[in-house]
Design a protein around this motif. Structure first.
Motif, PDB file in Angstrom:
ATOM      1  N   PRO A   1     -32.617  17.334 -76.886  1.00 27.67           N
ATOM      2  CA  PRO A   1     -32.901  17.863 -75.546  1.00 27.67           C
ATOM      3  C   PRO A   1     -34.390  18.110 -75.316  1.00 27.67           C
ATOM      4  O   PRO A   1     -34.916  17.814 -74.248  1.00 27.67           O
ATOM      5  N   GLN A   2     -35.086  18.622 -76.329  1.00 26.51           N
ATOM      6  CA  GLN A   2     -36.507  18.911 -76.190  1.00 26.51           C
ATOM      7  C   GLN A   2     -37.312  17.618 -76.031  1.00 26.51           C
ATOM      8  O   GLN A   2     -38.221  17.551 -75.194  1.00 26.51           O
ATOM      9  N   GLU A   3     -36.996  16.581 -76.824  1.00 19.23           N
ATOM     10  CA  GLU A   3     -37.692  15.298 -76.716  1.00 19.23           C
ATOM     11  C   GLU A   3     -37.435  14.652 -75.363  1.00 19.23           C
ATOM     12  O   GLU A   3     -38.349  14.099 -74.743  1.00 19.23           O
ATOM     13  N   PHE A   4     -36.182  14.714 -74.887  1.00 17.14           N
ATOM     14  CA  PHE A   4     -35.843  14.129 -73.589  1.00 17.14           C
ATOM     15  C   PHE A   4     -36.650  14.799 -72.481  1.00 17.14           C
ATOM     16  O   PHE A   4     -37.237  14.127 -71.638  1.00 17.14           O
ATOM     17  N   TRP A   5     -36.699  16.131 -72.471  1.00 14.88           N
ATOM     18  CA  TRP A   5     -37.418  16.845 -71.422  1.00 14.88           C
ATOM     19  C   TRP A   5     -38.913  16.531 -71.472  1.00 14.88           C
ATOM     20  O   TRP A   5     -39.559  16.358 -70.447  1.00 14.88           O
ATOM     21  N   LYS A   6     -39.452  16.446 -72.682  1.00 14.25           N
ATOM     22  CA  LYS A   6     -40.875  16.124 -72.831  1.00 14.25           C
ATOM     23  C   LYS A   6     -41.161  14.716 -72.304  1.00 14.25           C
ATOM     24  O   LYS A   6     -42.162  14.504 -71.605  1.00 14.25           O
ATOM     25  N   CYS A   7     -40.292  13.759 -72.613  1.00 18.96           N
ATOM     26  CA  CYS A   7     -40.465  12.383 -72.129  1.00 18.96           C
ATOM     27  C   CYS A   7     -40.316  12.308 -70.611  1.00 18.96           C
ATOM     28  O   CYS A   7     -40.967  11.489 -69.959  1.00 18.96           O
TER      29      CYS A   7
ATOM     30  N   ILE B   1     -27.124  17.069 -73.032  1.00 21.85           N
ATOM     31  CA  ILE B   1     -27.505  16.526 -74.337  1.00 21.85           C
ATOM     32  C   ILE B   1     -27.168  17.606 -75.349  1.00 21.85           C
ATOM     33  O   ILE B   1     -27.735  18.696 -75.326  1.00 21.85           O
ATOM     34  N   ASP B   2     -26.222  17.292 -76.232  1.00 22.76           N
ATOM     35  CA  ASP B   2     -25.713  18.254 -77.210  1.00 22.76           C
ATOM     36  C   ASP B   2     -26.169  17.836 -78.603  1.00 22.76           C
ATOM     37  O   ASP B   2     -25.724  16.828 -79.129  1.00 22.76           O
ATOM     38  N   ASP B   3     -27.063  18.629 -79.189  1.00 23.67           N
ATOM     39  CA  ASP B   3     -27.546  18.356 -80.540  1.00 23.67           C
ATOM     40  C   ASP B   3     -26.765  19.139 -81.591  1.00 23.67           C
ATOM     41  O   ASP B   3     -27.096  19.127 -82.766  1.00 23.67           O
ATOM     42  N   GLY B   4     -25.694  19.826 -81.173  1.00 21.38           N
ATOM     43  CA  GLY B   4     -24.877  20.615 -82.082  1.00 21.38           C
ATOM     44  C   GLY B   4     -25.371  22.042 -82.221  1.00 21.38           C
ATOM     45  O   GLY B   4     -24.650  22.902 -82.704  1.00 21.38           O
ATOM     46  N   LEU B   5     -26.600  22.309 -81.823  1.00 18.72           N
ATOM     47  CA  LEU B   5     -27.189  23.632 -81.969  1.00 18.72           C
ATOM     48  C   LEU B   5     -27.173  24.396 -80.654  1.00 18.72           C
ATOM     49  O   LEU B   5     -26.646  25.492 -80.579  1.00 18.72           O
ATOM     50  N   ALA B   6     -27.764  23.809 -79.636  1.00 16.06           N
ATOM     51  CA  ALA B   6     -27.821  24.435 -78.313  1.00 16.06           C
ATOM     52  C   ALA B   6     -27.848  23.329 -77.271  1.00 16.06           C
ATOM     53  O   ALA B   6     -28.893  22.719 -77.049  1.00 16.06           O
ATOM     54  N   PRO B   7     -26.710  23.009 -76.645  1.00 11.86           N
ATOM     55  CA  PRO B   7     -26.725  21.936 -75.645  1.00 11.86           C
ATOM     56  C   PRO B   7     -27.613  22.306 -74.462  1.00 11.86           C
ATOM     57  O   PRO B   7     -27.709  23.468 -74.085  1.00 11.86           O
ATOM     58  N   ALA B   8     -28.272  21.287 -73.918  1.00 12.44           N
ATOM     59  CA  ALA B   8     -29.135  21.491 -72.746  1.00 12.44           C
ATOM     60  C   ALA B   8     -28.563  20.696 -71.593  1.00 12.44           C
ATOM     61  O   ALA B   8     -27.980  19.617 -71.783  1.00 12.44           O
TER      62      ALA B   8
ATOM     63  N   THR C   1     -27.281   9.462 -77.980  1.00  9.27           N
ATOM     64  CA  THR C   1     -28.713   9.252 -77.799  1.00  9.27           C
ATOM     65  C   THR C   1     -29.463   9.779 -79.017  1.00  9.27           C
ATOM     66  O   THR C   1     -29.041  10.749 -79.636  1.00  9.27           O
ATOM     67  N   GLU C   2     -30.555   9.123 -79.334  1.00 11.06           N
ATOM     68  CA  GLU C   2     -31.399   9.571 -80.443  1.00 11.06           C
ATOM     69  C   GLU C   2     -32.321  10.706 -80.010  1.00 11.06           C
ATOM     70  O   GLU C   2     -32.902  11.377 -80.849  1.00 11.06           O
ATOM     71  N   LEU C   3     -32.452  10.918 -78.696  1.00  9.35           N
ATOM     72  CA  LEU C   3     -33.335  11.964 -78.177  1.00  9.35           C
ATOM     73  C   LEU C   3     -32.678  13.335 -78.256  1.00  9.35           C
ATOM     74  O   LEU C   3     -31.524  13.485 -77.874  1.00  9.35           O
TER      75      LEU C   3
END
Length: 178
Positions: free
Chosen positions: A114-120, A142-149, A110-112
Protein backbone atom coordinates in the motif's frame (compact mmCIF):
# COMPACT_ATOMS: atom_id res chain seq x y z
CA UNK A 1 -8.16 13.60 6.36
CA UNK A 2 -4.84 11.84 5.98
CA UNK A 3 -2.70 12.12 2.87
CA UNK A 4 -0.34 9.24 3.66
CA UNK A 5 -0.78 5.51 4.10
CA UNK A 6 -0.06 4.38 7.65
CA UNK A 7 3.08 2.26 8.02
CA UNK A 8 2.18 -0.81 10.14
CA UNK A 9 4.03 -1.55 13.37
CA UNK A 10 4.21 -4.51 15.73
CA UNK A 11 2.67 -2.44 18.54
CA UNK A 12 -0.73 -3.86 19.41
CA UNK A 13 -0.11 -7.16 17.58
CA UNK A 14 -1.17 -10.12 19.74
CA UNK A 15 2.02 -11.96 18.65
CA UNK A 16 4.39 -9.22 19.86
CA UNK A 17 6.07 -10.38 23.08
CA UNK A 18 8.61 -8.58 25.25
CA UNK A 19 9.86 -11.26 27.67
CA UNK A 20 10.27 -9.75 31.12
CA UNK A 21 10.47 -12.67 33.54
CA UNK A 22 13.61 -12.67 35.69
CA UNK A 23 14.02 -16.42 35.20
CA UNK A 24 14.74 -17.70 31.69
CA UNK A 25 12.38 -20.39 30.44
CA UNK A 26 11.51 -22.33 27.34
CA UNK A 27 8.30 -21.02 25.83
CA UNK A 28 6.85 -21.15 22.28
CA UNK A 29 9.61 -23.60 21.30
CA UNK A 30 12.58 -21.35 22.17
CA UNK A 31 14.56 -20.39 25.26
CA UNK A 32 13.52 -16.90 26.36
CA UNK A 33 15.67 -14.58 28.43
CA UNK A 34 14.76 -11.38 30.25
CA UNK A 35 14.62 -8.30 28.02
CA UNK A 36 14.35 -10.13 24.69
CA UNK A 37 11.76 -9.25 22.07
CA UNK A 38 9.91 -12.06 20.22
CA UNK A 39 7.27 -12.64 17.56
CA UNK A 40 5.04 -15.61 18.41
CA UNK A 41 3.06 -15.56 15.15
CA UNK A 42 4.30 -18.93 13.85
CA UNK A 43 4.81 -22.36 15.44
CA UNK A 44 8.10 -21.31 17.01
CA UNK A 45 8.72 -17.87 18.45
CA UNK A 46 11.26 -15.78 16.58
CA UNK A 47 13.60 -13.43 18.41
CA UNK A 48 14.05 -9.94 17.02
CA UNK A 49 17.68 -9.47 16.03
CA UNK A 50 19.71 -6.33 16.64
CA UNK A 51 19.46 -5.36 12.93
CA UNK A 52 15.67 -5.78 12.71
CA UNK A 53 13.61 -2.59 12.49
CA UNK A 54 12.58 -1.11 15.83
CA UNK A 55 9.36 0.58 14.71
CA UNK A 56 8.33 -1.01 11.41
CA UNK A 57 7.24 -4.62 10.89
CA UNK A 58 10.22 -6.80 9.84
CA UNK A 59 10.28 -8.39 6.38
CA UNK A 60 10.06 -11.89 7.93
CA UNK A 61 6.73 -11.22 9.71
CA UNK A 62 4.53 -14.36 9.38
CA UNK A 63 1.40 -12.22 8.85
CA UNK A 64 2.87 -10.41 5.80
CA UNK A 65 1.38 -11.40 2.42
CA UNK A 66 3.71 -11.47 -0.57
CA UNK A 67 2.40 -10.65 -3.12
CA UNK A 68 -0.30 -8.38 -1.69
CA UNK A 69 -3.97 -9.02 -2.37
CA UNK A 70 -5.72 -6.45 -4.52
CA UNK A 71 -9.50 -6.08 -4.36
CA UNK A 72 -11.80 -3.68 -6.21
CA UNK A 73 -15.15 -2.80 -4.66
CA UNK A 74 -17.62 -1.15 -7.04
CA UNK A 75 -21.08 0.29 -6.58
CA UNK A 76 -23.28 -2.80 -6.82
CA UNK A 77 -26.06 -1.37 -9.03
CA UNK A 78 -27.06 1.69 -11.04
CA UNK A 79 -29.51 2.53 -8.24
CA UNK A 80 -26.61 2.66 -5.77
CA UNK A 81 -24.69 4.94 -8.14
CA UNK A 82 -27.65 7.33 -8.23
CA UNK A 83 -27.93 7.25 -4.44
CA UNK A 84 -24.20 7.95 -4.17
CA UNK A 85 -24.68 11.11 -6.24
CA UNK A 86 -27.89 12.22 -4.53
CA UNK A 87 -26.92 11.69 -0.90
CA UNK A 88 -23.40 13.07 -0.92
CA UNK A 89 -22.49 16.73 -0.98
CA UNK A 90 -19.37 15.87 -2.95
CA UNK A 91 -19.23 12.42 -4.66
CA UNK A 92 -15.44 12.81 -5.03
CA UNK A 93 -14.99 12.90 -1.24
CA UNK A 94 -14.13 9.48 0.25
CA UNK A 95 -15.84 10.41 3.52
CA UNK A 96 -19.23 9.89 1.82
CA UNK A 97 -18.60 6.23 1.00
CA UNK A 98 -21.34 3.91 2.22
CA UNK A 99 -20.18 0.29 2.39
CA UNK A 100 -23.65 -1.19 1.98
CA UNK A 101 -23.72 0.21 -1.58
CA UNK A 102 -20.50 -1.56 -2.57
CA UNK A 103 -19.68 -5.16 -3.48
CA UNK A 104 -16.51 -7.00 -4.45
CA UNK A 105 -16.13 -6.59 -8.21
CA UNK A 106 -12.73 -8.22 -8.81
CA UNK A 107 -9.55 -9.36 -7.12
CA UNK A 108 -5.96 -9.97 -8.14
CA UNK A 109 -2.40 -9.91 -6.76
CA UNK A 110 0.13 -7.08 -6.83
CA UNK A 111 3.78 -6.78 -5.89
CA UNK A 112 3.16 -3.23 -4.64
CA UNK A 113 2.58 -2.65 -0.93
CA UNK A 114 0.00 0.00 0.00
CA UNK A 115 2.80 2.45 0.83
CA UNK A 116 4.64 1.81 -2.47
CA UNK A 117 1.39 2.15 -4.46
CA UNK A 118 0.53 5.49 -2.83
CA UNK A 119 4.06 6.79 -3.37
CA UNK A 120 3.96 5.78 -7.06
CA UNK A 121 0.52 7.42 -7.46
CA UNK A 122 2.10 10.77 -6.61
CA UNK A 123 4.23 10.62 -9.79
CA UNK A 124 2.24 8.58 -12.31
CA UNK A 125 -1.41 7.67 -12.95
CA UNK A 126 -2.80 4.76 -10.94
CA UNK A 127 -4.16 3.15 -14.13
CA UNK A 128 -0.60 2.48 -15.34
CA UNK A 129 0.39 0.83 -12.04
CA UNK A 130 -2.28 -1.87 -11.96
CA UNK A 131 -3.63 -4.07 -14.71
CA UNK A 132 -7.18 -4.20 -13.41
CA UNK A 133 -10.38 -2.35 -14.33
CA UNK A 134 -11.37 0.23 -11.72
CA UNK A 135 -14.63 2.08 -12.40
CA UNK A 136 -15.22 5.63 -11.22
CA UNK A 137 -16.23 5.87 -7.52
CA UNK A 138 -14.88 2.40 -6.79
CA UNK A 139 -12.70 1.51 -3.81
CA UNK A 140 -9.37 -0.26 -4.23
CA UNK A 141 -8.01 -2.36 -1.35
CA UNK A 142 -4.39 -3.44 -1.12
CA UNK A 143 -3.99 -5.99 1.67
CA UNK A 144 -0.43 -6.80 2.73
CA UNK A 145 -1.65 -8.95 5.64
CA UNK A 146 -0.64 -6.31 8.18
CA UNK A 147 -2.85 -3.28 7.60
CA UNK A 148 -5.01 -3.13 4.46
CA UNK A 149 -5.22 0.28 2.80
CA UNK A 150 -8.20 1.61 0.85
CA UNK A 151 -8.10 4.04 -2.06
CA UNK A 152 -11.08 5.83 -3.58
CA UNK A 153 -11.25 6.36 -7.34
CA UNK A 154 -12.67 9.88 -7.77
CA UNK A 155 -13.20 12.16 -10.73
CA UNK A 156 -10.12 14.18 -9.82
CA UNK A 157 -7.81 11.21 -9.10
CA UNK A 158 -7.20 8.67 -6.39
CA UNK A 159 -7.63 9.43 -2.68
CA UNK A 160 -7.11 7.53 0.56
CA UNK A 161 -10.35 6.15 2.02
CA UNK A 162 -9.51 5.71 5.71
CA UNK A 163 -12.94 4.58 6.95
CA UNK A 164 -14.02 1.95 4.42
CA UNK A 165 -15.32 -1.28 5.99
CA UNK A 166 -14.39 -4.12 3.63
CA UNK A 167 -16.20 -6.77 5.69
CA UNK A 168 -19.57 -5.09 5.08
CA UNK A 169 -18.82 -4.62 1.38
CA UNK A 170 -17.74 -8.28 0.95
CA UNK A 171 -21.10 -9.42 2.34
CA UNK A 172 -22.88 -7.72 -0.60
CA UNK A 173 -23.31 -9.09 -4.15
CA UNK A 174 -23.22 -7.23 -7.44
CA UNK A 175 -26.79 -6.74 -8.71
CA UNK A 176 -26.13 -5.46 -12.22
CA UNK A 177 -23.35 -3.81 -14.17
CA UNK A 178 -23.15 -0.06 -13.65
Amino acid sequence: MTDTVRQPTCAGCPHDLHFGDAISKKQFGVMMHCGEHFCTGSKRARRFKRGDPKLKVPAWCPKRKTPCELRVYALKSSRDLQMHHLLSDNPDDPLYISEHRYALASSAKTELTPQEFWKCCQNEPYTSLLEINMPLYSVLEIDDGLAPAFFYIAMDGIKIAPYFNAEKARANRMEETV
